[in-house]
Design an enzyme around this catalytic site. Structure first.
Site, PDB file in Angstrom:
ATOM      1  N   LYS A  13       0.903  -1.180  -0.180  1.00 33.99           N
ATOM      2  CA  LYS A  13      -0.093   0.018   0.004  1.00 33.99           C
ATOM      3  C   LYS A  13       0.820   1.233  -0.080  1.00 33.99           C
ATOM      4  CE  LYS A  13      -2.231  -0.964   3.920  1.00 33.99           C
ATOM      5  NZ  LYS A  13      -1.471  -2.220   4.133  1.00 33.99           N
ATOM      6  N   ARG A  88      -8.705   1.173   9.896  1.00 35.60           N
ATOM      7  CA  ARG A  88      -8.382  -0.202  10.246  1.00 35.60           C
ATOM      8  C   ARG A  88      -9.408  -1.097  10.900  1.00 35.60           C
ATOM      9  NH1 ARG A  88      -2.435   0.722   9.359  1.00 35.60           N
ATOM     10  NH2 ARG A  88      -1.273  -1.176   9.450  1.00 35.60           N
ATOM     11  N   ARG A 122      11.598  -6.607   4.118  1.00 33.31           N
ATOM     12  CA  ARG A 122      11.272  -5.121   3.895  1.00 33.31           C
ATOM     13  C   ARG A 122      12.124  -4.202   4.677  1.00 33.31           C
ATOM     14  NH1 ARG A 122       5.248  -2.428   4.600  1.00 33.31           N
ATOM     15  NH2 ARG A 122       5.563  -2.603   6.903  1.00 33.31           N
ATOM     16  N   ARG A 155      12.013  -2.086  10.013  1.00 35.00           N
ATOM     17  CA  ARG A 155      11.037  -1.838  11.197  1.00 35.00           C
ATOM     18  C   ARG A 155      11.003  -2.605  12.360  1.00 35.00           C
ATOM     19  NH1 ARG A 155       5.869   0.031   7.857  1.00 35.00           N
ATOM     20  NH2 ARG A 155       4.794  -1.014   9.650  1.00 35.00           N
ATOM     21  N   ARG A 166       0.394  -8.732  13.540  1.00 33.06           N
ATOM     22  CA  ARG A 166      -0.109  -7.722  12.502  1.00 33.06           C
ATOM     23  C   ARG A 166      -0.866  -8.711  11.710  1.00 33.06           C
ATOM     24  NH1 ARG A 166       4.665  -5.364  10.047  1.00 33.06           N
ATOM     25  NH2 ARG A 166       3.419  -3.957   8.957  1.00 33.06           N
TER      26      ARG A 166
HETATM   27  P1  AMP Z   1       1.270   0.655   8.910  1.00 38.35           P
HETATM   28  O1  AMP Z   1       2.637   1.521   8.802  1.00 38.35           O
HETATM   29  O2  AMP Z   1       0.127   1.284   8.066  1.00 38.35           O
HETATM   30  O3  AMP Z   1       1.999  -0.843   8.683  1.00 38.35           O
HETATM   31  O4  AMP Z   1       1.213   0.873  10.359  1.00 38.35           O
HETATM   32  C1  AMP Z   1       2.336   0.606  11.374  1.00 38.35           C
HETATM   33  C2  AMP Z   1       1.600   0.409  12.651  1.00 38.35           C
HETATM   34  O5  AMP Z   1       0.925   1.550  13.181  1.00 38.35           O
HETATM   35  C3  AMP Z   1       0.468  -0.677  12.802  1.00 38.35           C
HETATM   36  O6  AMP Z   1       0.805  -1.915  13.016  1.00 38.35           O
HETATM   37  C4  AMP Z   1      -0.256  -0.047  13.945  1.00 38.35           C
HETATM   38  O7  AMP Z   1       0.370  -0.331  15.157  1.00 38.35           O
HETATM   39  C5  AMP Z   1      -0.156   1.551  13.962  1.00 38.35           C
HETATM   40  N1  AMP Z   1      -1.296   1.943  13.135  1.00 38.35           N
HETATM   41  C6  AMP Z   1      -1.280   2.613  11.783  1.00 38.35           C
HETATM   42  N2  AMP Z   1      -2.366   2.851  11.367  1.00 38.35           N
HETATM   43  C7  AMP Z   1      -3.252   2.544  12.435  1.00 38.35           C
HETATM   44  C8  AMP Z   1      -4.697   2.418  12.588  1.00 38.35           C
HETATM   45  N3  AMP Z   1      -5.606   3.297  11.465  1.00 38.35           N
HETATM   46  N4  AMP Z   1      -5.419   2.407  13.745  1.00 38.35           N
HETATM   47  C9  AMP Z   1      -4.357   1.468  14.682  1.00 38.35           C
HETATM   48  N5  AMP Z   1      -3.290   1.706  14.430  1.00 38.35           N
HETATM   49  C10 AMP Z   1      -2.575   1.961  13.426  1.00 38.35           C
END
Ligand code: AMP
Length: 209
Positions: A13, A88, A122, A155, A166
């Protein structure tokens, strides 16, 4: 155009959103990037969410919704946006519907095997958030971002235990959004298995661009 990018972690994404920004000319808003910047800056928000994110769990709805609400009133988001990683949960989607009317939701579809392959290799730029992969998309100079020269790192939540968590969280809390948006007639399905350029083309076709 107001777009949501939906899909499991590792569907690509973030990478696709960066490409799609050139096509639709709206800002890319990633809650994950906002949270990681807060963690790097050691702001009160960053300190609050660090352990949650490192463990692969979700930040609470209230904090996340407030963050997005504040971001969407900024000038650059008035013409539209690509929301990447938000909503989410059904609670977040319902809240979003109360303050912004989304045009389309792109669902980037990929099986778990593809997700594991992508996430376990990644790497991310600490400064600009660009994504790399140790096999499929290496930075030209190891450890250095091609676009901004920032440090490229793995990360904390891309380590095996957190990846598993996740995916579990995605299945339980985020996947129900697919039917939520399908029922509203907003969903477009995009096959996210091929390489980036092909997925971008699939996305363009699905959107009629
Ligand atoms: P991402 O970079 O989108 O994979 O987000 C990394 C982490 O940030 C996720 O695994 C969650 O811990 C937190 N996070 C990001 N977006 C959300 C969301 N919309 N709701 C809750 N936690 C989020």
């Amino acid at each position: 155009m107001k777009l949501i990018f939906l899909g499991p972690p590792g569907a690509g994404k973030g990478t696709l959103a960066v490409k799609a920004v050139d096509l639709v000319k709206v800002p890319h808003i990633s809650t994950g990037v906002i949270f990681r910047s807060a963690i790097a800056a050691q702001s009160p928000l960053g300190l609050k969410v660090k352990a949650i994110i490192d463990g692969g769990r979700l930040v609470d709805d209230e904090t996340t919704i407030e963050l997005v609400k504040e971001r969407l009133v900024q000038t650059d988001a008035q013409k539209g946006y690509i929301l990447d990683g938000f909503p989410r949960t059904i609670g977040q989607a319902e809240a979003l519907a109360g303050f912004s009317a989304v045009d389309k939701v792109a669902n980037f579809d990929i099986p778990d095997s593809g997700v594991l392959e992508r996430l376990s290799g990644r790497q991310v730029c600490r400064k600009c958030g660009a994504n790399y992969h140790i096999v499929f998309n290496k930075p030209v100079k190891e450890g250095v971002c091609n676009s901004c020269g920032g440090e490229v790192y793995v990360r904390e939540d891309d380590r095996e235990e957190a990846i598993r968590k996740r995916l579990e969280v995605y299945r339980e809390q985020t996947a129900p959004l697919i039917e939520f948006y399908r029922k509203k007639g907003l969903l477009i399905d995009v096959d996210a298995r091929p390489g980036v350029e092909e997925v971008v083309n699939n996305f363009k076709k699905a959107l009629g661009l």
